[in-house]
Design a protein around this motif. Structure first.
Motif, PDB file in Angstrom:
ATOM      1  N   ASP A  79      11.424  11.559 -10.496  1.00 57.74           N
ATOM      2  CA  ASP A  79      10.183  11.074 -11.119  1.00 57.74           C
ATOM      3  C   ASP A  79      10.248  11.479 -12.590  1.00 57.74           C
ATOM      4  N   LEU A  80      10.804  10.618 -13.434  1.00 54.19           N
ATOM      5  CA  LEU A  80      11.092  11.019 -14.812  1.00 54.19           C
ATOM      6  C   LEU A  80       9.846  11.379 -15.625  1.00 54.19           C
ATOM      7  N   PRO A  81       8.748  10.610 -15.562  1.00 57.37           N
ATOM      8  CA  PRO A  81       7.562  11.037 -16.326  1.00 57.37           C
ATOM      9  C   PRO A  81       7.073  12.423 -15.930  1.00 57.37           C
ATOM     10  N   ARG A  82       7.165  12.739 -14.656  1.00 57.08           N
ATOM     11  CA  ARG A  82       6.727  14.070 -14.199  1.00 57.08           C
ATOM     12  C   ARG A  82       7.790  15.128 -14.500  1.00 57.08           C
ATOM     13  N   ASP A  83       9.061  14.829 -14.182  1.00 58.99           N
ATOM     14  CA  ASP A  83      10.116  15.832 -14.313  1.00 58.99           C
ATOM     15  C   ASP A  83      10.441  16.156 -15.760  1.00 58.99           C
ATOM     16  N   LEU A  84      10.330  15.164 -16.647  1.00 58.00           N
ATOM     17  CA  LEU A  84      10.632  15.403 -18.064  1.00 58.00           C
ATOM     18  C   LEU A  84       9.386  15.706 -18.881  1.00 58.00           C
ATOM     19  N   ALA A  85       8.264  15.930 -18.200  1.00 61.70           N
ATOM     20  CA  ALA A  85       6.997  16.196 -18.895  1.00 61.70           C
ATOM     21  C   ALA A  85       7.048  17.411 -19.818  1.00 61.70           C
ATOM     22  N   PRO A  86       7.845  18.455 -19.519  1.00 63.14           N
ATOM     23  CA  PRO A  86       7.876  19.608 -20.436  1.00 63.14           C
ATOM     24  C   PRO A  86       8.498  19.285 -21.798  1.00 63.14           C
ATOM     25  N   LEU A  87       9.228  18.179 -21.903  1.00 61.12           N
ATOM     26  CA  LEU A  87       9.946  17.859 -23.139  1.00 61.12           C
ATOM     27  C   LEU A  87       9.120  16.980 -24.059  1.00 61.12           C
ATOM     28  N   ARG A  88       9.225  17.249 -25.360  1.00 58.96           N
ATOM     29  CA  ARG A  88       8.694  16.379 -26.404  1.00 58.96           C
ATOM     30  C   ARG A  88       9.845  16.099 -27.355  1.00 58.96           C
ATOM     31  N   CYS A  89      10.273  14.843 -27.390  1.00 56.58           N
ATOM     32  CA  CYS A  89      11.551  14.504 -28.020  1.00 56.58           C
ATOM     33  C   CYS A  89      11.391  13.613 -29.250  1.00 56.58           C
ATOM     34  N   ASP A 215      21.324   2.518 -23.875  1.00 59.74           N
ATOM     35  CA  ASP A 215      21.967   3.826 -23.963  1.00 59.74           C
ATOM     36  C   ASP A 215      21.420   4.746 -22.884  1.00 59.74           C
ATOM     37  N   ALA A 216      22.261   5.631 -22.375  1.00 63.92           N
ATOM     38  CA  ALA A 216      21.844   6.524 -21.288  1.00 63.92           C
ATOM     39  C   ALA A 216      20.650   7.381 -21.672  1.00 63.92           C
ATOM     40  N   THR A 217      20.532   7.730 -22.957  1.00 54.18           N
ATOM     41  CA  THR A 217      19.401   8.564 -23.375  1.00 54.18           C
ATOM     42  C   THR A 217      18.070   7.826 -23.297  1.00 54.18           C
ATOM     43  N   ASN A 218      18.102   6.507 -23.178  1.00 50.20           N
ATOM     44  CA  ASN A 218      16.872   5.727 -23.192  1.00 50.20           C
ATOM     45  C   ASN A 218      16.137   5.738 -21.856  1.00 50.20           C
ATOM     46  N   VAL A 219      16.553   6.609 -20.945  1.00 47.32           N
ATOM     47  CA  VAL A 219      15.758   6.825 -19.730  1.00 47.32           C
ATOM     48  C   VAL A 219      14.549   7.694 -20.043  1.00 47.32           C
ATOM     49  N   LEU A 220      14.480   8.246 -21.246  1.00 46.11           N
ATOM     50  CA  LEU A 220      13.320   9.045 -21.632  1.00 46.11           C
ATOM     51  C   LEU A 220      12.042   8.217 -21.479  1.00 46.11           C
ATOM     52  N   PRO A 221      11.061   8.715 -20.761  1.00 45.79           N
ATOM     53  CA  PRO A 221       9.788   7.997 -20.667  1.00 45.79           C
ATOM     54  C   PRO A 221       9.001   8.150 -21.962  1.00 45.79           C
ATOM     55  N   ALA A 222       8.115   7.219 -22.217  1.00 45.54           N
ATOM     56  CA  ALA A 222       7.312   7.268 -23.442  1.00 45.54           C
ATOM     57  C   ALA A 222       6.525   8.564 -23.556  1.00 45.54           C
ATOM     58  N   SER A 223       6.112   9.120 -22.440  1.00 45.63           N
ATOM     59  CA  SER A 223       5.315  10.347 -22.453  1.00 45.63           C
ATOM     60  C   SER A 223       6.086  11.558 -22.952  1.00 45.63           C
ATOM     61  N   SER A 224       7.422  11.456 -22.989  1.00 46.17           N
ATOM     62  CA  SER A 224       8.241  12.580 -23.454  1.00 46.17           C
ATOM     63  C   SER A 224       8.779  12.379 -24.862  1.00 46.17           C
ATOM     64  N   VAL A 225       8.382  11.287 -25.523  1.00 46.18           N
ATOM     65  CA  VAL A 225       8.891  10.986 -26.867  1.00 46.18           C
ATOM     66  C   VAL A 225       7.730  11.014 -27.861  1.00 46.18           C
ATOM     67  N   THR A 226       7.901  11.749 -28.943  1.00 41.70           N
ATOM     68  CA  THR A 226       6.877  11.787 -29.992  1.00 41.70           C
ATOM     69  C   THR A 226       7.173  10.783 -31.099  1.00 41.70           C
ATOM     70  N   ALA A 227       8.454  10.578 -31.415  1.00 45.04           N
ATOM     71  CA  ALA A 227       8.834   9.655 -32.483  1.00 45.04           C
ATOM     72  C   ALA A 227      10.209   9.081 -32.197  1.00 45.04           C
ATOM     73  N   ALA A 228      10.379   7.798 -32.508  1.00 48.09           N
ATOM     74  CA  ALA A 228      11.665   7.112 -32.354  1.00 48.09           C
ATOM     75  C   ALA A 228      12.140   6.690 -33.739  1.00 48.09           C
ATOM     76  N   VAL A 229      13.335   7.125 -34.111  1.00 51.34           N
ATOM     77  CA  VAL A 229      13.862   6.905 -35.457  1.00 51.34           C
ATOM     78  C   VAL A 229      15.058   5.970 -35.402  1.00 51.34           C
ATOM     79  N   VAL A 230      15.069   4.953 -36.267  1.00 57.46           N
ATOM     80  CA  VAL A 230      16.239   4.103 -36.442  1.00 57.46           C
ATOM     81  C   VAL A 230      16.791   4.376 -37.834  1.00 57.46           C
ATOM     82  N   THR A 231      18.008   4.881 -37.901  1.00 57.41           N
ATOM     83  CA  THR A 231      18.644   5.185 -39.174  1.00 57.41           C
ATOM     84  C   THR A 231      19.273   3.918 -39.745  1.00 57.41           C
TER      85      THR A 231
END
Length: 566
Positions: A79-89, A215-231
């Motif tokens: 359950d990624l939204p629940r399991d990755l909830a401690p992270l802010r990425c 990309d494999a890193t894009n399994v991050l749920p929106a609830s665990s991401v604060t900002a998305a940067v495109v260089t």
């Protein structure tokens, strides 16, 4: 077959005696060596696609995220939204500078923690590729993970995946084998998330591997991401991402998520950048960049981001960056700016008591008024294989051979590192200059021409009113290309491009990096015997620009034993 990685072939001829494997760092590296490489995966995109049982052409990209989600479930995170909830990425994608942006962002966050900002929490970072040690990919508190922790978590994750494979298929005879694991990059992505959760990381900086949408890193749920940067964008990985800048931009902007802030650098329409617009790489004209940025903006709208913050190149140039930074190069100020804006938003988000997205418009971030923690972090940030200078300690007696190694592998990035090399006093005063170059899975001719154009631009910029007789044609005394014997087309292409661009440069091809370095060491004697480039009663100096791929950088550092680990 228990593997979820459709299309990737595993060697199942040898059973793994996992129970008797010593729980050592060397054993952890052995386990990783059994996994299919990233190259095994990217090569799938370079050959005709097979058809499924229903007669449909296989779309490797579309399978990526569902497979990674399935792997995460097998690792215990169903359950990624629940399991990755401690992270802010802070999630970072792009063609150029995403590693540097990640390093800058990490350094700022670490400085914030040191200054007592408790809202940041423990800091984790996931990067790729690594240069001298796989541990460079996973950082804790601004440093690569220790050998002990890396070993512990590799075995822990391997065991979890093995036990899940046995439970999913009771008939599986070798659940501990590599074939029940994801390929290399996916395994390390799972490992990074596992490490961060187990080690209590709160603020994480996550760099995409290739692309973004799949990309494999894009399994991050929106609830665990604060900002998305495109260089900054460029032409790269065309087999997977497409051959135009707009197609590539579509993939990079795939990390945007509903309700999450997006940050991107606007195209430079002023002509005031470090790059000479007359030497624009094919497919990367101002119009191409403007069309690509339109794709970025369109995807941001369609993905319902909370806001799109567009960073102005003119504003970044007015600011100028942090002087005397460890990550050198005039181009780094753009990466510094992206990192600073992302971290500022990240901290504001963490401090918001109501969980609402910060309003950056009413309280805009001013690059010219950076907090001291930001300035210190930007100055301290480091990254292996980026403008890294080392000396060849095994060079001939009485001579000095210095290397500037950089993993630049796109036309634009090669032009930038060439300009930086020209600006170094050591290169200007050296008796001998050598280009050590290779590329992987790319057309070498175009990249050689882009690098030479960067040399010419650097020479022109360095004149500064003074008379300099050096021309790009004769700037390098030698160019040493590294390609295996079977890469006949690439070898010929590189030599022809160098002959056309720099007729006065002596060019040759070596089969390996060790052979190339032996040749460079021998140039001291050769130049004295021929009476060219050196004076017998004066110290002989040589400066080498080693660039074109991170594989080349890794092998150069290994050969020179520059703190090389494995």
């Amino acid at each position: 077959m228990a593997s979820l990685s459709t299309g990737v072939r595993y060697d199942t001829s040898k059973a793994l005696d996992y129970p008797s494997l010593p729980r050592t760092y060397e054993s952890a590296l052995k386990l990783l060596s059994l996994l299919p490489t990233n190259r095994d995966v990217t090569s799938l995109f370079e050959m005709p696609r097979p058809k499924s049982e229903r007669g449909e052409i296989m779309d490797w990209n579309s399978m990526a995220i569902p497979e990674v989600i399935a792997w995460m479930a097998r690792a215990g995170y169903g359950d990624l939204p629940r399991d990755l909830a401690p992270l802010r990425c802070i999630h970072v994608a792009g063609t150029k500078g995403k590693g540097s942006v990640s390093a800058f962002a990490t350094a700022i966050l670490v400085e914030e923690v040191a200054a007592g900002n408790e809202t940041v929490g423990r800091v984790g970072t996931y990067l790729s590729p690594h240069v001298v040690s796989v541990r460079e990919r996973i950082w804790l508190d601004g440093r690569p993970i220790s050998r002990g922790l890396f070993t512990k978590y590799v075995f822990e994750l391997w065991a979890r995946l093995s036990e899940a494979a046995a439970a999913a298929d009771p008939a599986e005879q070798d659940p501990y084998g590599a074939h029940t694991k994801p390929f290399y990059f996916r395994f390390l992505t799972l490992l990074a998330f596992h490490v961060f959760l187990r080690e209590g990381v709160h603020s994480a900086v996550i760099e995409c591997g290739i692309g973004g949408e799949y990309d494999a890193t894009n399994v991050l749920p929106a609830s665990s991401v604060t900002a998305a940067v495109v260089t900054r964008l460029g032409i790269d990985h065309v087999a997977m991402l497409g051959r135009t800048l707009s197609q590539i931009a579509w993939h990079k902007a795939g990390i945007f998520k509903p309700g999450v802030a997006a940050i991107a650098l606007q195209p430079d329409s002023s002509g005031g950048g470090e790059k000479d617009n007359a030497q624009t790489p094919p497919g990367e004209s101002l119009q191409d960049h403007e069309e690509a940025f339109h794709i970025v903006c369109t995807r941001a709208f369609k993905k319902s981001v909370s806001a799109l913050y567009e960073l102005s190149p003119q504003a970044v140039r007015h600011w100028g960056g942090v002087p005397d930074a460890a990550l050198m190069g005039a181009f780094q100020k753009y990466n510094m700016a992206l990192a600073a804006v992302a971290v500022d938003y990240h901290i504001r988000f963490l401090c918001a008591s109501d969980g609402a997205s910060p309003d950056m418009d009413s309280h805009p971030f001013d690059l010219t008024l950076l907090p001291e923690t930001f300035t210190r972090g930007l100055a301290k940030a480091t990254l292996r294989g980026r403008c890294e200078s080392i000396l060849d300690e095994s060079s001939p007696t009485g001579s000095t051979i210095g290397y500037l190694v950089d993993g630049a592998h796109t036309a634009d990035s090669l032009g930038e590192i060439a300009r930086y090399f020209v600006a170094q006093p050591e290169a200007e005063t050296s008796s001998h200059r050598v280009l050590l170059f290779t590329v992987r899975d790319r057309e070498p001719g175009d990249l050689v021409r882009a690098l030479v154009a960067g040399i010419e631009a650097g020479i022109d910029a360095g004149r500064g009113g003074q008379t300099r007789t050096t021309k790009a044609d004769g700037y390098f005394n030698h160019a040493v290309f590294v390609f295996p014997p079977e890469a006949e087309a690439a070898r010929k292409n590189a030599l022809v491009a160098m002959q056309q661009a720099c007729p006065a440069t002596k060019a040759c091809v070596c089969d390996s990096v060790p052979a190339a370095i032996r040749l460079i060491r021998s140039l001291h004697n050769l130049s004295q015997e021929s009476g060219a480039g050196a004076v017998s009663d004066e110290p002989w100096t040589c400066q080498v620009l080693a660039t074109g791929s991170f594989v080349l950088v890794r092998e150069v550092l290994k050969e020179l034993d520059a703190e090389y680990e494995e």
